[in-house]
Design a protein around this motif. Structure first.
Motif, PDB file in Angstrom:
ATOM      1  N   PHE A  69       5.150   7.110   0.372  1.00 19.79           N
ATOM      2  CA  PHE A  69       5.868   5.874   0.613  1.00 19.79           C
ATOM      3  C   PHE A  69       5.051   4.671   0.190  1.00 19.79           C
ATOM      4  O   PHE A  69       3.825   4.739   0.087  1.00 19.79           O
ATOM      5  N   LYS A  70       5.755   3.567  -0.007  1.00 22.04           N
ATOM      6  CA  LYS A  70       5.109   2.281  -0.255  1.00 22.04           C
ATOM      7  C   LYS A  70       5.636   1.291   0.777  1.00 22.04           C
ATOM      8  O   LYS A  70       6.835   1.185   1.001  1.00 22.04           O
TER       9      LYS A  70
ATOM     10  N   ARG B 289      12.599   4.420   7.366  1.00 26.68           N
ATOM     11  CA  ARG B 289      13.265   3.117   7.365  1.00 26.68           C
ATOM     12  C   ARG B 289      12.228   2.053   7.065  1.00 26.68           C
ATOM     13  O   ARG B 289      11.082   2.142   7.526  1.00 26.68           O
ATOM     14  N   GLY B 290      12.592   1.056   6.273  1.00 23.91           N
ATOM     15  CA  GLY B 290      11.699  -0.063   6.001  1.00 23.91           C
ATOM     16  C   GLY B 290      10.551   0.263   5.079  1.00 23.91           C
ATOM     17  O   GLY B 290       9.558  -0.465   5.028  1.00 23.91           O
TER      18      GLY B 290
ATOM     19  N   GLU C  98       0.834  -1.206   0.000  1.00 25.83           N
ATOM     20  CA  GLU C  98       0.000   0.000   0.000  1.00 25.83           C
ATOM     21  C   GLU C  98       0.869   1.256   0.000  1.00 25.83           C
ATOM     22  O   GLU C  98       1.934   1.300   0.617  1.00 25.83           O
ATOM     23  N   GLU C  99       0.405   2.287  -0.709  1.00 21.96           N
ATOM     24  CA  GLU C  99       1.095   3.574  -0.744  1.00 21.96           C
ATOM     25  C   GLU C  99       0.345   4.590   0.108  1.00 21.96           C
ATOM     26  O   GLU C  99      -0.888   4.551   0.193  1.00 21.96           O
TER      27      GLU C  99
ATOM     28  N   GLY D  65      10.017  -2.743  13.237  1.00 23.73           N
ATOM     29  CA  GLY D  65       9.287  -2.551  11.991  1.00 23.73           C
ATOM     30  C   GLY D  65       9.659  -1.269  11.278  1.00 23.73           C
ATOM     31  O   GLY D  65      10.646  -0.606  11.615  1.00 23.73           O
ATOM     32  N   PRO D  66       8.855  -0.897  10.271  1.00 22.95           N
ATOM     33  CA  PRO D  66       9.109   0.350   9.539  1.00 22.95           C
ATOM     34  C   PRO D  66       8.968   1.560  10.455  1.00 22.95           C
ATOM     35  O   PRO D  66       8.275   1.520  11.472  1.00 22.95           O
ATOM     36  N   LEU D  67       9.637   2.650  10.048  1.00 26.40           N
ATOM     37  CA  LEU D  67       9.784   3.791  10.934  1.00 26.40           C
ATOM     38  C   LEU D  67       9.801   5.083  10.118  1.00 26.40           C
ATOM     39  O   LEU D  67      10.432   5.148   9.067  1.00 26.40           O
TER      40      LEU D  67
END
Length: 245
Positions: free
Chosen positions: A243-244, A218-219, A22-23, A165-167
């Motif tokens: 972002f994606k 990040r991520g 998802e974006e 996880g992503p950040l």
């Protein structure tokens, strides 16, 4: 100016988790305490129409008890740094995604000129496949020695080191000197953050040729960036990144 209470303004609406692939857009903006003015509100609506976002990260927000302008279909939480009888000031994180958790933080030190704290917000947003995206909305301390600035950045680092996880870490970092900029770069390296470089970087607020506002990540896969010229509103311009996951 009073130190804010332990409770902070928030509104949580059920939202769906973020799915793999998802974006989503992120808008970061120091609003110069203009959030209750009609001109700012119209500009924000226009910016969001042209650069659709699912995360809105605002610094220097001003909210009063009678405030009802804010987007009614967004979840949000405020990390105040000042409170008066009429208004609350601080950073505000809003999202169309659900909030798993929101944590408001104050700087340990006060700013020398105004004797006030700065604040930042940590918010966690669920991922459909498990885990969470951590978003850190920062208005970094100003008017203190570089050593004090580095100590405050180190506190943020300790908060997020354990997140796997992503950040996203974004905001007004007040890095108007070489020593402050180096502290910020060291922080980014230590937690694996990359900078979202803006298109039209001359629109990014700077002091002594040092940019002050940043979006780090990040991520995530960076898809698009732009610094949006709205100089007739705030003395900072909003930064946009898509972002994606």
């Amino acid at each position: 100016m009073l130190k804010p209470k332990a409770l902070f303004p928030q509104q949580f609406i059920d939202g769906h988790p973020i799915h793999q692939g998802e974006e989503f857009g992120v808008l970061c903006w120091n609003t110069q305490k203009l959030t209750e003015r009609k001109g700012f509100q119209r500009t924000l609506e226009q910016v969001l129409a042209e650069s659709p976002c699912l995360f809105l990260l605002l610094q220097e927000v001003k909210l009063s008890a009678k405030t009802n302008w804010f987007l009614p279909h967004w979840s949000y939480a405020v990390a105040p740094n000042m409170e008066t009888r009429r208004s609350v000031y601080g950073v505000l994180t809003a999202s169309r995604y659900g909030f798993k958790e929101a944590q408001a933080r104050l700087s340990r030190k006060r700013e020398g000129m105004f004797a006030t704290h700065k604040s930042y917000m940590l918010s966690y947003h669920s991922l459909a496949e498990g885990g969470s995206l951590l978003v850190v909305n920062v208005h970094a301390i100003n008017f203190v020695r570089a050593r004090r600035f580095s100590q405050e950045i180190e506190l943020i680092k300790q908060e997020i080191l354990g997140h796997k996880g992503p950040l996203i870490v974004a905001g007004d970092f007040n890095v108007w000197s070489r020593r402050r900029r180096l502290s910020l770069l060291q922080f980014c390296r230590s937690v694996g953050l990359r900078q979202a470089i803006m298109v039209d970087p001359h629109h990014v607020k700077a002091y002594r040729q040092h940019p002050l506002d940043f979006i780090f990540y990040r991520g995530l896969a960076l898809q698009e960036t732009i610094a949006i010229d709205t100089s007739t509103v705030s003395d900072h311009n909003p930064l946009y990144a898509r972002f994606k996951l």
